[in-house]
Structures are given as structure tokens and as C-alpha cells.
Design an enzyme around this catalytic site. Sequence first.
Site, PDB file in Angstrom:
ATOM      1  N   HIS A 129      -4.109   5.534  -7.307  1.00  0.00           N
ATOM      2  CA  HIS A 129      -4.639   5.196  -8.624  1.00  0.00           C
ATOM      3  C   HIS A 129      -3.539   4.861  -9.632  1.00  0.00           C
ATOM      4  O   HIS A 129      -3.810   4.279 -10.679  1.00  0.00           O
ATOM      5  CB  HIS A 129      -5.552   6.309  -9.157  1.00  0.00           C
ATOM      6  CG  HIS A 129      -4.849   7.538  -9.644  1.00  0.00           C
ATOM      7  ND1 HIS A 129      -4.707   8.672  -8.879  1.00  0.00           N
ATOM      8  CD2 HIS A 129      -4.252   7.824 -10.824  1.00  0.00           C
ATOM      9  CE1 HIS A 129      -4.071   9.594  -9.572  1.00  0.00           C
ATOM     10  NE2 HIS A 129      -3.778   9.104 -10.760  1.00  0.00           N
ATOM     11  N   ASP A 157      -5.903   8.662  -1.803  1.00  0.00           N
ATOM     12  CA  ASP A 157      -5.230   8.421  -3.087  1.00  0.00           C
ATOM     13  C   ASP A 157      -3.714   8.445  -2.926  1.00  0.00           C
ATOM     14  O   ASP A 157      -2.984   9.025  -3.738  1.00  0.00           O
ATOM     15  CB  ASP A 157      -5.670   9.448  -4.132  1.00  0.00           C
ATOM     16  CG  ASP A 157      -5.267   9.041  -5.555  1.00  0.00           C
ATOM     17  OD1 ASP A 157      -5.093   7.831  -5.790  1.00  0.00           O
ATOM     18  OD2 ASP A 157      -5.111   9.932  -6.405  1.00  0.00           O
ATOM     19  N   SER A 197       0.815  12.265 -12.129  1.00  0.00           N
ATOM     20  CA  SER A 197       0.238  11.776 -10.874  1.00  0.00           C
ATOM     21  C   SER A 197       1.295  11.101 -10.015  1.00  0.00           C
ATOM     22  O   SER A 197       2.031  10.226 -10.479  1.00  0.00           O
ATOM     23  CB  SER A 197      -0.898  10.790 -11.165  1.00  0.00           C
ATOM     24  OG  SER A 197      -1.977  11.433 -11.795  1.00  0.00           O
TER      25      SER A 197
END
Length: 410
Positions: A140, A170, A254
Site C-alpha cells: 500500500h 501487503d 508502514s
Amino acid sequence: MDPNNPYGPQEESKVEENIVEKRAPKMEKKRGAAGYFFSALAGVLVGALLVWFLIPSVVTNLPTDNAANTITKTQQLSVDITTDVTSAVEKASRAVVGVSNIQSVTNFWSQSQSEQEAGTGSGVIYKKENGKAYVITNHHVIENAKAVEVTLTDGAKVDAKLVGSDIWTDLAVLEIDDKGVDTVIEFGDSDALKQGETVIAIGNPLGLDFYGSVTTGVVSGKDRAIPVDINGDGIEDWQAEVLQTDAAINPGNSGGALINLAGQLVGINSMKISEAAVEGMGLSIPVNSTIPIIEDLEANGKVNRPSMGITLVDVTNVPAFHQRETLKLPAEVTTGVVVDQVIENTPAALGGMKPYDVIVEMDGQKIENTIDLRKHLYNEKEIGDEMKLKVYRQGNLVEITIMLKETDTL
């Protein structure tokens, strides 16, 4: 003396007595003034004595010229403090980088296009080979990017090539030139982590202004399954298996590293639960689940998974009327997965599956929803494997065997 003579000596005596009586008060006044004088003098003498006794102490406490010119310096001590946390951070932090997602933007007025940073995240350098360095990050973070830029610890920005990414886990792998790369992360064993063990998150929360931020916490839980909506339709498509930690993880973290006290990578920071009533619930992808994914991405640019070739609907999303009348399910069957469509020439079609079949079991494992189905298919099966299913077809339980093949159609 003659009493009949008022002017005799007796008169003079009376006059003298009167004079004496009149003068006496004046003498008393003089004596009072003298008393006051002597009392005042005594007070002055006592005061002088007190001053004489006090002057030495007063003089001692008066500031001197030397005291006025003396400046007291603040003492500062430098202490080298090294802990397990600082040692781990020193070992691993230079392998954590910034990742910028560059996208094309159209100017409304001129209709001209330009490229600008659409978002930032973090990444971890895990390998150097043949003049290249490889960075793992989240899917993402680089999703829909026209270009990707990596920021190294010295501030240098380098162009990155997308090797491959996987929406289901992911994860994504980037390739950069290894010039300026001096540190590669060491892989740990996420299965060996203990609940309560100290872990450290390194990344770039809220963007590159907070590059290389370090937060600490513990492993709050292992083997957590978190529902994920992959396509943004509001329906949960997948359950991500993650580590739970209370180390602060914020937007921008992230793709960053979760390390243990040995400075080893044990997880890729992925998300946090950001509800108003929730505090300190960060989630990371275990490194043991990450390694086979990045190996596939390096080799193929994608993760090769078996596919059945069908589209799916959960039984729980089918109205009760259609469960009874269209699918003809027995009353005791309330869960399972409905086959909505069967794609031609796929394993499902070749195995004889039909629309409106309701899958309730795969290889002896109960299937209650699409998440169960995908977990079994993606985690337990390989391309070329045989898989046995039990399905309800118009109220009858049927067994089907299919041979799994690689296909992009689910």
C-alpha cells in the site's frame, strides 16, 4: 522680735521663705532635665556598644570586589549510556529507509501533468547483490505509483525500481543501486518471539521530517488474524496474520522494521488499529511469513498462488429466502461459500463445479466464509496440488476433486 511691728525682722523672714518656696520648683525642673540628659547619654552609649559588637559580622557578610567578579560555572557531565535498545538500534537503523510514492497530477486550469509526492512510508534494506540493494516495504506504500524514490540515512535520494508486489500480504520489493548502502538488516525468527518480549519499531512516522524515529514496546500478541478489505468495497476479503505490539506505529511507519533486542528483523510494520477507543495496538507482518513472499517477488515479480477460477459470495450475505428456495440448503447449513460464477477452462470448470454450488469443506477442513477458503487455498496448497471439496448442490452433498493451476482469476 516685736509682734506689733509688721515691718520687723519677722517680715523679712517671711519674704525669704516665699522666695525660697518660689525658687524650689525651678531647681526641681533643672534636676529633671539633667536626668533626661543622662538617660539619653546612657542610651547612646548602649547603642554604640551594640553597633561595635555587630559591625564585624556585618562587614564579613558584605560583598567584596572579588565576590562581585566571580561567576559560578554550571557543571556538565558527559556519560556514555549503552543499553540493549541502543545497541539494537545502532545495529539496524541504517538499514531502514524512506520510501516516496510519486504520482502524476493534472493541473485543473492548464490541464498539464506533473509528478509529485503522493505519500511516504518506510522500507528495509535486506540484501545487497551484484551492485544492487533490495528493499522490502508495504504494497500500500507504493500502490498506484508512477515512480518510487528511496531516501537513504544520509539524506541521499535514489530512484527505485519496483521488482514486484503482493496485495494479499501487503508486501512489495524495490531495487536500488547499492552505492551509499552500508548496512543490510539481519533476519530474525518471528516464531521464536515471546509474548512480553521487548521489540523496537523504526520508521518515518508522518513523513520524512521524522526520519528514523524509534519507538519501543513489547510483543502484545502473536498469530493475530485481522480482517482486511482488499478492494475497498466494504467487505472483508482476507485475514492478515500479524504480530501485535504496543510500540507506537503511525502513518509513515508502514514498511518499516520491527526488530528484537539483537537488532534482527522480526516483522514489517504494516498498520495500526486507529479507533478512538483504542490505544497502543500496532500490527506487523511476521518475518517468517515475509521471507517466502519476497523470494517469489524477486524471482517472478509476483506471488504464484493456485487459483480455482470462481467468484464467491458468503452464504451469510445471501437472503434467507434464496438460501431456502434458490440454493435449497438444509436448515442446519448456515455458513459456507456460494460459487457465483465459474470461469471457463479453469480448475473449477474442469473439475465440474457449477454456479450456486455451496462449498462447505476443503480437504476435510470446514469452510465457513471466503476468508477460510482463501487461507486454505493460499497457505496450504501449491500449484499442481489436488484438492477435494464438499459442496451442496440443490440440497444434495456432492464431492468434487480439482487439480489446482496458476491463474490470475479467483
